[in-house]
Design an enzyme around this catalytic site. Structure first.
Site, PDB file in Angstrom:
ATOM      1  N   TYR A  65     -17.695 -34.465 -76.366  1.00  0.00           N
ATOM      2  CA  TYR A  65     -18.878 -35.254 -76.010  1.00  0.00           C
ATOM      3  C   TYR A  65     -19.602 -34.560 -74.861  1.00  0.00           C
ATOM      4  O   TYR A  65     -18.993 -34.244 -73.841  1.00  0.00           O
ATOM      5  CB  TYR A  65     -18.454 -36.662 -75.593  1.00  0.00           C
ATOM      6  CG  TYR A  65     -19.605 -37.542 -75.151  1.00  0.00           C
ATOM      7  CD1 TYR A  65     -20.525 -38.021 -76.073  1.00  0.00           C
ATOM      8  CD2 TYR A  65     -19.752 -37.904 -73.819  1.00  0.00           C
ATOM      9  CE1 TYR A  65     -21.576 -38.840 -75.674  1.00  0.00           C
ATOM     10  CE2 TYR A  65     -20.795 -38.729 -73.413  1.00  0.00           C
ATOM     11  CZ  TYR A  65     -21.710 -39.191 -74.337  1.00  0.00           C
ATOM     12  OH  TYR A  65     -22.732 -39.994 -73.952  1.00  0.00           O
TER      13      TYR A  65
ATOM     14  N   ASP B 275     -18.378 -27.208 -70.625  1.00  0.00           N
ATOM     15  CA  ASP B 275     -18.715 -28.554 -70.156  1.00  0.00           C
ATOM     16  C   ASP B 275     -17.522 -29.101 -69.396  1.00  0.00           C
ATOM     17  O   ASP B 275     -16.537 -29.552 -69.982  1.00  0.00           O
ATOM     18  CB  ASP B 275     -19.067 -29.443 -71.344  1.00  0.00           C
ATOM     19  CG  ASP B 275     -19.482 -30.850 -70.906  1.00  0.00           C
ATOM     20  OD1 ASP B 275     -19.245 -31.215 -69.736  1.00  0.00           O
ATOM     21  OD2 ASP B 275     -20.035 -31.588 -71.743  1.00  0.00           O
TER      22      ASP B 275
ATOM     23  N   LYS C  12     -19.173 -36.137 -62.384  1.00  0.00           N
ATOM     24  CA  LYS C  12     -18.080 -37.011 -61.960  1.00  0.00           C
ATOM     25  C   LYS C  12     -17.541 -36.676 -60.573  1.00  0.00           C
ATOM     26  O   LYS C  12     -18.044 -37.181 -59.580  1.00  0.00           O
ATOM     27  CB  LYS C  12     -16.984 -37.031 -63.027  1.00  0.00           C
ATOM     28  CG  LYS C  12     -17.477 -37.577 -64.378  1.00  0.00           C
ATOM     29  CD  LYS C  12     -16.366 -37.738 -65.374  1.00  0.00           C
ATOM     30  CE  LYS C  12     -16.882 -38.171 -66.739  1.00  0.00           C
ATOM     31  NZ  LYS C  12     -17.423 -39.523 -66.788  1.00  0.00           N
TER      32      LYS C  12
END
Length: 431
Positions: free
Chosen positions: A143, A238, A271
């Site tokens: 994702y 990612d 994050k």
């Protein structure tokens, strides 16, 4: 006014689609009523009914220090006194960029943004602009945010063009997106044979956290790097989830230890670098980043990019995790949890296997670790759902979906881990 979780959920559904502002929070995968959280402290969160839970989602990864760490709290308070947002450059933006660059070899410049989705779509645009190519590869189960070209599932065959996973995404938008099975070298080679000269990049979660915890194998990652290099495609890591979470240098440093000379080309972070504030980034070499506006023709902008409060929170978090021994201790606690869960399941005769790296972990009701999304889909989701609720009843908050990784923070003590394993023993017996 009632403050029960059920009453709040009913109220929320009247004004918010599904009653939540991110789909997985709705508990639809596991059933039942979402817990509405009122506060958090250390490794714990507290719901609207006053119940305490040991938290293993950590706001889906950012809270690596636990909730309300004194140093981070102090940094945010001081930043607030200076102003919430300026829409102009600040020195703190430079400091955060310098901190990221110092920790991730291969990153020479970064651009700060406000979300992982924004960082992922900008990295893709940059790769296309830098190479002059349009097509790219992603992997099923990875994702990269909810930007239109990235919301794609796999079709049939080894290397098919994807079809939108979400309504509202025209097929024309994803016609350049190729989706491959994770950890499948043959499919990867076939895709490069067919489209290598047209590929701008390959985007991958090196340690995937959105099909639970699945890591790319060393042979797969080695071949991926070779193919990108030989065909002139950029390798985009990612690390929104794994960055500064699985190791100080992220998953990139893990693969650098395993593969001599390994290096990705473009990086996506989020994050942990925001410490719980809306903040993300993408970065690469100067040669790639020179294509980005205002230097080059690849446009990207953001009103709140580099927000002064968010950067203060992120800097304070990075300062804490760079302290000697931090990741050794965090990794040991996470491993203690996974081994404890495996042992408790084994004693109860329940098939369960887990894996972890740094402060990130996952487990499956299965007899071996899955290597791709298709295998993850064959694991025992019904048993996971029952286990989730049994743990929730016992005050342990796991991700409310089989397909999400979990997170341990530095605030989790050995006693917290042992209490979680004890709760799991009871839950396995109840299964």
């Amino acid at each position: 006014m009632s403050t029960t979780n059920q009453a709040l959920f009913e109220r929320a559904q009247r004004v918010i689609p599904g009653g939540v502002n991110s789909p997985v929070r709705a508990f639809r995968a596991v059933g039942g009523t979402p817990r509405f959280i009122t506060r958090a402290e250390g490794p714990y969160i507290f719901d609207a009914e006053g119940k305490r839970y040991t938290d293993y989602i950590g706001s889906w990864g950012p809270m690596i220090l636990g909730h309300g760490h004194p140093a981070v709290f102090d940094a945010v308070q001081r930043a607030l006194l200076d102003g919430f947002s300026f829409g102009a450059p600040t020195e703190r933006e430079i400091e955060l960029a310098e901190a990221i660059i110092a920790l991730v070899p291969g990153v020479e410049q970064v651009r700060l943004v406000s979300s992982g989705t924004e960082a992922g779509m900008s990295a893709l645009r940059l790769a296309r602009g830098a190479t002059g190519r349009s097509k790219f590869i992603k992997f099923e189960g990875c994702y990269h945010g909810h930007a239109d070209p990235l919301l794609v599932k796999a079709g049939s065959g080894l290397a098919t063009f994807g079809f939108p996973t979400s309504a509202g995404v025209p097929e024309d938008v994803v016609k350049h997106t190729l989706v491959l099975p994770y950890n499948d070298i043959a499919a990867l080679e076939a895709a490069f044979d067919a489209h290598g000269k047209e590929l701008a990049c390959v985007m991958i979660e090196p340690i995937a956290g959105n099909m639970n915890f699945v890591r790319a194998s060393v042979p797969f990652m080695t071949r991926l790097r070779e193919l990108c290099t030989s065909h002139g495609a950029l390798l985009v890591f990612d690390e929104v989830m794994s960055g500064f979470r699985v190791a100080l240098g992220g998953a990139h440093s893990v693969y650098q230890r395993l593969i001599p000379g390994f290096k990705a080309d473009v990086f996506v972070f989020g994050k942990v670098i925001g410490g719980g504030m809306p903040l993300a980034a993408f970065g690469a070499s100067r040669d790639v980043m020179r294509h980005l506006a205002p230097l080059g023709p690849v446009y990207q902008a953001g009103t709140l990019s580099g927000n002064p409060v968010a950067t203060a929170c992120g800097l304070a978090t990075l300062k804490e995790i760079t302290k000697p021994g931090f990741f050794e201790a965090l990794g040991a606690q996470t491993q203690r949890l996974v081994e404890g869960l495996e042992g408790a399941a084994r004693d109860a005769g329940v098939p369960l296997v887990g894996d972890s790296e740094g402060g990130m972990f996952g487990f499956f009701f299965f007899n071996q670790l899955p290597q791709n999304y298709a295998t993850v889909m064959t694991t025992d989701s019904a048993r996971f759902n029952r286990f989730f609720h049994a743990m929730l009843d016992r005050g342990v908050y796991l991700a409310p979906a089989l397909y999400e990784a979990g997170f341990v923070s530095a605030a989790h003590t050995p006693a917290d881990i042992d209490a979680t394993v004890a709760a799991a023993r009871e839950a396995f017996a109840a299964l």
